[in-house]
Design a protein around this motif. Sequence first.
Motif, PDB file in Angstrom:
ATOM      1  N   VAL A  91      -1.178   0.976  -4.290  1.00  0.00           N
ATOM      2  CA  VAL A  91      -2.390   1.777  -4.186  1.00  0.00           C
ATOM      3  C   VAL A  91      -3.280   1.047  -3.185  1.00  0.00           C
ATOM      4  CG1 VAL A  91      -4.333   2.780  -5.437  1.00  0.00           C
ATOM      5  CG2 VAL A  91      -2.155   2.454  -6.611  1.00  0.00           C
ATOM      6  N   GLY A  92      -3.164   1.443  -1.942  1.00  0.00           N
ATOM      7  CA  GLY A  92      -3.841   0.691  -0.890  1.00  0.00           C
ATOM      8  C   GLY A  92      -3.223  -0.688  -0.798  1.00  0.00           C
ATOM      9  N   ARG A  93      -4.041  -1.728  -0.938  1.00  0.00           N
ATOM     10  CA  ARG A  93      -3.530  -3.099  -0.927  1.00  0.00           C
ATOM     11  C   ARG A  93      -3.172  -3.588  -2.317  1.00  0.00           C
ATOM     12  NH1 ARG A  93      -7.946  -6.439   2.333  1.00  0.00           N
ATOM     13  NH2 ARG A  93      -8.522  -6.647   0.155  1.00  0.00           N
ATOM     14  N   HIS A  94      -3.469  -2.781  -3.321  1.00  0.00           N
ATOM     15  CA  HIS A  94      -3.254  -3.186  -4.702  1.00  0.00           C
ATOM     16  C   HIS A  94      -1.858  -2.794  -5.191  1.00  0.00           C
ATOM     17  CE1 HIS A  94      -7.510  -4.090  -4.974  1.00  0.00           C
ATOM     18  NE2 HIS A  94      -7.736  -2.921  -4.400  1.00  0.00           N
TER      19      HIS A  94
END
Length: 68
Positions: free
Chosen positions: A35-38
Amino acid sequence: MDHLLTVDEAAELLHTSVRFVRRLISERRIEFVKVGRHVRIRESALIAFVVAGTVTPLTRSNVTERAA
């Protein structure tokens, strides 16, 4: 939709270190979501990982069959 766990939450549920969970992710031994950078881990993926690693205990009949 499954509950998405952080790496810290997954480590807490497995009673392991965060480093171990990150190694599982880097070796792609567990399914994860970016999730994006996560990085998030589906609760069902965590359960599937545990089930896949579950070893059934030996019974007396299993032991005697191997000896024969």
